[in-house]
Design a protein around this motif. Structure first.
Motif, PDB file in Angstrom:
ATOM      1  N   THR A 191       0.854  -1.179   0.000  1.00 43.31           N
ATOM      2  CA  THR A 191       0.000   0.000   0.000  1.00 43.31           C
ATOM      3  C   THR A 191       0.888   1.226   0.000  1.00 43.31           C
ATOM      4  O   THR A 191       2.080   1.148   0.322  1.00 43.31           O
ATOM      5  CB  THR A 191      -0.954   0.030   1.210  1.00 43.31           C
ATOM      6  OG1 THR A 191      -0.188  -0.060   2.415  1.00 43.31           O
ATOM      7  CG2 THR A 191      -1.931  -1.119   1.159  1.00 43.31           C
ATOM      8  N   MET A 192       0.305   2.374  -0.376  1.00 47.09           N
ATOM      9  CA  MET A 192       1.084   3.597  -0.492  1.00 47.09           C
ATOM     10  C   MET A 192       0.397   4.743   0.246  1.00 47.09           C
ATOM     11  O   MET A 192      -0.825   4.842   0.274  1.00 47.09           O
ATOM     12  CB  MET A 192       1.257   3.982  -1.963  1.00 47.09           C
ATOM     13  CG  MET A 192       1.992   2.967  -2.812  1.00 47.09           C
ATOM     14  SD  MET A 192       3.731   2.748  -2.353  1.00 47.09           S
ATOM     15  CE  MET A 192       4.432   4.316  -2.868  1.00 47.09           C
ATOM     16  N   CYS A 193       1.224   5.609   0.812  1.00 47.51           N
ATOM     17  CA  CYS A 193       0.773   6.864   1.397  1.00 47.51           C
ATOM     18  C   CYS A 193       1.324   7.997   0.524  1.00 47.51           C
ATOM     19  O   CYS A 193       2.444   7.896   0.012  1.00 47.51           O
ATOM     20  CB  CYS A 193       1.304   7.036   2.815  1.00 47.51           C
ATOM     21  SG  CYS A 193       1.290   5.543   3.843  1.00 47.51           S
ATOM     22  N   PRO A 194       0.579   9.090   0.352  1.00 45.43           N
ATOM     23  CA  PRO A 194       1.078  10.150  -0.528  1.00 45.43           C
ATOM     24  C   PRO A 194       2.287  10.875   0.008  1.00 45.43           C
ATOM     25  O   PRO A 194       3.028  11.501  -0.767  1.00 45.43           O
ATOM     26  CB  PRO A 194      -0.132  11.091  -0.648  1.00 45.43           C
ATOM     27  CG  PRO A 194      -0.923  10.850   0.594  1.00 45.43           C
ATOM     28  CD  PRO A 194      -0.751   9.392   0.890  1.00 45.43           C
ATOM     29  N   GLY A 195       2.515  10.839   1.330  1.00 44.54           N
ATOM     30  CA  GLY A 195       3.567  11.669   1.897  1.00 44.54           C
ATOM     31  C   GLY A 195       3.090  13.115   1.995  1.00 44.54           C
ATOM     32  O   GLY A 195       1.889  13.393   1.928  1.00 44.54           O
ATOM     33  N   ASN A 196       4.007  14.037   2.156  1.00 46.66           N
ATOM     34  CA  ASN A 196       3.651  15.451   2.245  1.00 46.66           C
ATOM     35  C   ASN A 196       3.042  15.896   0.919  1.00 46.66           C
ATOM     36  O   ASN A 196       3.734  16.046  -0.081  1.00 46.66           O
ATOM     37  CB  ASN A 196       4.886  16.289   2.587  1.00 46.66           C
ATOM     38  CG  ASN A 196       4.588  17.779   2.631  1.00 46.66           C
ATOM     39  OD1 ASN A 196       3.446  18.203   2.455  1.00 46.66           O
ATOM     40  ND2 ASN A 196       5.604  18.573   2.866  1.00 46.66           N
ATOM     41  N   GLU A 197       1.745  16.135   0.915  1.00 47.12           N
ATOM     42  CA  GLU A 197       1.039  16.485  -0.315  1.00 47.12           C
ATOM     43  C   GLU A 197       1.391  17.884  -0.823  1.00 47.12           C
ATOM     44  O   GLU A 197       1.147  18.209  -1.985  1.00 47.12           O
ATOM     45  CB  GLU A 197      -0.482  16.414  -0.099  1.00 47.12           C
ATOM     46  CG  GLU A 197      -0.982  15.097   0.476  1.00 47.12           C
ATOM     47  CD  GLU A 197      -1.180  15.166   1.979  1.00 47.12           C
ATOM     48  OE1 GLU A 197      -0.292  15.736   2.665  1.00 47.12           O
ATOM     49  OE2 GLU A 197      -2.202  14.669   2.491  1.00 47.12           O
ATOM     50  N   LEU A 198       1.926  18.731   0.055  1.00 49.58           N
ATOM     51  CA  LEU A 198       2.193  20.124  -0.300  1.00 49.58           C
ATOM     52  C   LEU A 198       3.643  20.334  -0.704  1.00 49.58           C
ATOM     53  O   LEU A 198       4.250  21.368  -0.430  1.00 49.58           O
ATOM     54  CB  LEU A 198       1.813  21.046   0.858  1.00 49.58           C
ATOM     55  CG  LEU A 198       0.375  20.890   1.376  1.00 49.58           C
ATOM     56  CD1 LEU A 198       0.091  21.908   2.466  1.00 49.58           C
ATOM     57  CD2 LEU A 198      -0.623  21.025   0.249  1.00 49.58           C
ATOM     58  N   SER A 199       4.201  19.341  -1.358  1.00 50.05           N
ATOM     59  CA  SER A 199       5.577  19.420  -1.844  1.00 50.05           C
ATOM     60  C   SER A 199       5.668  18.718  -3.187  1.00 50.05           C
ATOM     61  O   SER A 199       4.780  17.954  -3.569  1.00 50.05           O
ATOM     62  CB  SER A 199       6.550  18.762  -0.843  1.00 50.05           C
ATOM     63  OG  SER A 199       6.293  17.362  -0.754  1.00 50.05           O
TER      64      SER A 199
END
Length: 491
Positions: A62-70
């Motif tokens: 599975t994946m997490c987007p990480g910091n979306e504002l970068s």
């Protein structure tokens, strides 16, 4: 009897929670077999051993987007801090014991952030400043692993609580969120968990249908691509984003940030809505303390006529306000939700053609600093659903379960300080139950019976009154088993 009781007979009996009233109907399932099929085992002379149609999963990603504002060229990155948490489910959730070696870890790029060991267990790590986070589990730790990322901001130009489940990849995704205005910004984050590049056609739909031709994005192996939707549909007031992947699957999120002048109005990240269908259920939306609307997109070429029902703990909420919305083919429409006492509600959208749906909540004073919550429609739980719960300071959470179209029963397991606490929840049709998640590092829901569709959503809040921030996520299915193919040598 719950699976927990069957596998762990020494544990205390489950507590039963009953919502609503009425009589429960017994279901009798009859299975028939047919003799007029080709028996390859007999033809080969081999004796067929009993083989289950599924086995425990041996690898999950599975994946997490990480910091979306970068990650957007020419746009300054915004540091959000935050945590990413992962959890492995108790052994009692598995149909058979998981044996042998196993490994489950959170990784950012080539770096291991945290590892899980044993069952049940939880681990968390600071969210990397940029780039996605992968959750990879193998062997005996592959079944029943879930993860969630979360950040909270009280900055003068960015305010909100943003909770995002980490999901498996998909190839046909609808994301509803965002809006128009000089200070409204939407970022689409596409993450590729595979080893080959994946291309995606991204189409933004608005009130009259597609806003512009599809835009093609290429996502590198193990990496991500971030698209600022202002460049595609900056003036669209009710966007819905359609992502179609080719060459592999993608994880997609849409982050909505809102700044009115110098006043931060909120932030939220949405995951894909449930697959388009004639019934969409948003299991948990915070309503009653401000403006709230339901957004509906007709995913095909036909106009949709959709009716909206609110469900409280005691069933449908009576209202004299308009509850029907007409949506143009491939277009988007919104309907203001009725005024109700403050609390968590479920929103059911029934349509004559397939649609996708989400609910926007804007609590408090619309002209003051605040937050927004986007609650998306959730998939029905046919087996196990779960969520890891980050230990973000000051955040409290609750789970809302709702059954539509019939009654449902489920075993609910919380993991608190490494110990599991299980009870049985019974819901009549169009009824909901709310469960406090205080102190839990993970929550697991296993559907055990009934003719209804069971869904769940988690509401996370911090602060109160004018200082309230919130986030709403669907309870997602969690992989436990994988199909087993059966092959016999030809004679």
């Amino acid at each position: 009897m719950s699976r927990l009781a069957r596998l762990r007979p020494g544990l205390p009996a489950a507590t039963r929670v009953v919502v609503g009233g009425g009589l429960a109907a017994a279901l009798v399932w009859v299975a028939a077999t047919h003799a007029d099929t080709l028996d390859l085992a007999a033809a080969s002379g081999a004796e067929e051993a009993p083989v289950a149609p599924t086995s425990l999963a041996t690898s999950t990603d599975t994946m997490c987007p990480g910091n979306e504002l970068s990650g957007i060229g020419g746009v300054d990155d915004v540091g959000v801090g935050g945590l990413v948490a992962a959890a492995s489910g108790p052994e009692s959730l598995l149909p058979v014991p998981a044996t042998g070696d196993g490994r489950a870890r959170l990784t950012g790029g080539s770096a291991t952030l945290e590892e899980l060991s044993g069952r049940p267990t939880a681990a968390q790590s600071p969210l990397p400043r940029t780039g996605p986070v992968a959750v990879r589990a193998t062997g005996s730790l592959a079944p029943a692993v879930t993860a969630t990322q979360e950040w909270i901001s009280g900055r003068s130009d960015l305010r909100g609580l943003v909770t995002t489940p980490c999901l498996a990849a998909g190839s046909d995704l609808w994301l509803l969120g965002g809006g128009s205005g000089a200070g409204r910004q939407e970022r689409l984050v596409l993450v590729n968990p595979g080893g080959n590049p994946v291309t995606a056609d991204v189409t933004v739909h608005g009130t009259a249908g597609p806003v512009a031709p599809a835009r093609t994005e290429t996502v590198p192996p193990g990496g991500r691509s971030t698209l600022l939707l202002d460049a595609v549909a900056g003036e669209e007031g009710t966007p819905a984003v359609h992502v179609v992947a080719d060459g592999g699957g993608l994880h997609a999120t849409l982050t909505d940030t809102w700044l009115v002048g110098s006043t931060p109005r909120g932030a939220e990240t949405v995951v894909p809505a449930d697959a388009p269908s004639s019934v969409q259920v948003v299991p948990a939306a915070v309503l009653g303390s401000g403006r709230a609307t339901v957004r509906v997109v007709s995913t095909g070429g036909e106009d949709a006529v959709a009716s909206v029902t609110l469900l409280g703990r005691d069933g449908p909420v009576a209202t004299t306000e308009d509850t029907v919305v007409t949506v143009p083919g491939e277009g988007v429409a919104e309907l203001a939700l009725p005024t109700v006492p403050p609390g968590a509600y479920s929103v059911v959208v029934r349509s004559d053609v397939p649609v996708a749906a989400a609910v926007l909540s804007v609590p408090g004073d619309a002209k003051a600093a605040g937050d927004i919550g986007w609650a998306t429609s959730a998939p029905a739980l046919d087996g196990l659903g779960g969520a890891a719960l980050p230990s973000t300071k000051g955040v409290s959470r609750s789970l809302r379960l709702v059954s539509t179209g019939g009654a449902s029963t489920a075993d609910l397991t919380l993991v608190v300080d490494g110990e599991q606490r299980t009870r049985t929840v019974s819901l009549l049709a169009d009824r909901a139950a709310d469960v406090d998640l205080a102190g839990a590092s993970a929550v697991w829901v296993e559907r055990t019976g009934g003719s209804g569709s069971l869904r769940g959503g988690i509401v996370s809040v911090a602060g109160s009154g004018a200082g309230l921030v919130l986030s709403e996520i669907p309870l997602e299915p969690v992989a436990v088993t994988s199909p087993v193919s059966r092959a016999f040598p030809l004679p």
